[in-house]
Design an enzyme around this catalytic site. Structure first.
Site, PDB file in Angstrom:
ATOM      1  N   LYS A   1      -6.659  -1.015  -1.474  1.00 45.58           N
ATOM      2  CA  LYS A   1      -5.651  -0.492  -0.528  1.00 45.58           C
ATOM      3  C   LYS A   1      -6.327   0.060   0.723  1.00 45.58           C
ATOM      4  O   LYS A   1      -5.865  -0.148   1.836  1.00 45.58           O
ATOM      5  CB  LYS A   1      -4.819   0.592  -1.206  1.00 45.58           C
ATOM      6  CG  LYS A   1      -3.917   0.046  -2.299  1.00 45.58           C
ATOM      7  CD  LYS A   1      -3.329   1.163  -3.126  1.00 45.58           C
ATOM      8  CE  LYS A   1      -2.389   0.611  -4.198  1.00 45.58           C
ATOM      9  NZ  LYS A   1      -2.053   1.624  -5.198  1.00 45.58           N
TER      10      LYS A   1
ATOM     11  N   VAL B   1       0.857  -1.194   0.000  1.00 44.40           N
ATOM     12  CA  VAL B   1       0.000   0.000   0.000  1.00 44.40           C
ATOM     13  C   VAL B   1       0.888   1.236   0.000  1.00 44.40           C
ATOM     14  O   VAL B   1       1.729   1.403   0.887  1.00 44.40           O
ATOM     15  CB  VAL B   1      -0.914   0.042   1.249  1.00 44.40           C
ATOM     16  CG1 VAL B   1      -1.885   1.211   1.148  1.00 44.40           C
ATOM     17  CG2 VAL B   1      -1.676  -1.244   1.413  1.00 44.40           C
TER      18      VAL B   1
END
Ligand SMILES: NC(=O)c1ccc[n+]([C@@H]2O[C@H](COP(=O)([O-])OP(=O)(O)OC[C@H]3O[C@@H](n4cnc5c(N)ncnc54)[C@H](OP(=O)(O)O)[C@@H]3O)[C@@H](O)[C@H]2O)c1
Length: 322
Positions: free
Chosen positions: A209, A137
């Site tokens: 994410k 992420v």
């Protein structure tokens, strides 16, 4: 200099994949290993490297480490297996095997975590090993560690971020006057967008994410999920917003609401004074709002060879120092 170690420890790494991020990882280890040894007391040794094509030019990487036989690398008895092949099927099989062997795993593979994260984390915990996924992420921006460690003492109210560099690059170019299709083409030419960037432009990449960050930052269930892309915006919308003193950004937000957490991904018009309005081009930015701490913002390169490799290396260091 503060030292927390008295004897240098060696951590052996099996590297799966030597592409954009894997290649960056080898370069970064070469560049940083003396500093890491002297500062942290950890000698990082890359013991074996898996690739698909043995004939490809690999620059000055030691060819004796490279193989196309996965089990030779995964079963080499390394402390950590770093998975940077991407995809879900092979990568998943490799990671499962590594975990069953008792190796820790570090991965940058968001798609793998989105598809089978729960199963992999359960297997890791049953085998007493860790999975590091900082790079999955926001690439080089340490949002995972900020949530798991830095903000662990506070209750979060919201996470608001620009989590997709492709969309942000496209919107930034539209601010310069380029129509949507030309901005997408330019992103592809510069390597900021894939040949089929649907996942990015539709908001789904940012949503995946956001889900990872939400699972780290909140204890409550997700009660609603609304995901919209940026495809409907045209260059005139961006110009009109600009005349109002605003900019468009693809904003992903997890917010505490009655009964749980609400997730939204949508193009939003933000005033220039908003902290995320200054995040431009392919960069990422995340604002955490904590009950005690107020707003904390992290911003930087959300992808790319060395930035992503730096996040991977930080996970290897954390595992090696535990
Ligand atoms: N690129 C970024 O900026 C970025 C940012 C954040 C996260 N990530 C994630 O990082 C991971 C790697 O991305 P990347 O951009 O580095 O990919 P990449 O450039 O395509 O590199 C993939 C590497 O893995 C090898 N490989 C692929 N499939 C394989 C298989 N089945 N068996 C053995 N080796 C295999 C390839 O071998 P050959 O070299 O022989 O083809 C190549 O070396 C992905 O999960 C991606 O989502 C990337």
């Amino acid at each position: 200099v503060l030292r927390h170690w008295d004897k240098v420890r060696t951590i052996r790494v099996a590297l799966l994949g030597l592409g954009t991020v894997g290649g960056g990882f080898v370069r970064l280890v070469e560049r940083e290993h003396a500093r890491i040894r002297d500062r942290i007391g950890l000698e990082i040794e890359i013991a074996a490297i898996l690739v698909r094509d043995r004939e490809k030019d690999r620059g000055d990487v030691d060819r004796s480490l490279i193989t196309t036989t996965a089990v030779d690398v995964i079963d080499a008895g390394c402390d950590v297996v770093v998975e940077l092949v991407g995809g879900v099927h092979c990568a998943g099989a490799y990671v499962r095997r590594a975990i069953n062997n008792g190796s820790h795993v570090v991965t940058a593979n968001k798609a793998l975590l989105a598809a089978t994260g729960r199963e992999l984390f359960d297997a890791a915990s049953a085998n007493g090993v860790q999975i590091g996924f900082e790079a999955s992420v926001c690439g080089g921006v340490p949002v995972v560690r900020a949530l798991r460690r830095g903000l662990a003492g506070d209750s979060l109210e919201s996470i608001t971020g620009i989590l997709n560099g492709t969309s942000n690059y496209v919107l930034s170019r539209m601010e310069d006057g380029l129509p949507f299709a030309d901005a997408v083409k330019l992103a592809q030419e510069h390597g900021f967008a894939e040949a089929h960037p649907t996942l990015d432009l539709s908001g789904e990449d940012a949503a995946q994410k956001l889900e990872i960050l939400t699972s780290l930052g909140f204890d409550s269930e997700v009660v609603s999920r609304s995901v919209h892309g940026i495809e409907w915006i045209d260059v005139d919308d961006v110009a009109r917003a600009r005349r109002r003193g605003n900019v468009f950004r693809q904003v992903a937000e997890a917010r505490r609401v009655a009964g749980g957490v609400a997730l939204t991904v949508a193009a939003r018009e933000l005033p220039l004074a908003h902290p995320l309005a200054s995040v431009r081009d392919e960069n990422n930015g995340v604002v955490f709002r904590g009950n005690a701490v107020g707003e904390v913002m992290l911003t930087g390169r959300g992808a790319g060879s060395l930035p992503t490799a730096a996040a991977v290396l930080s996970d290897v260091i954390e595992i090696g120092s535990a």
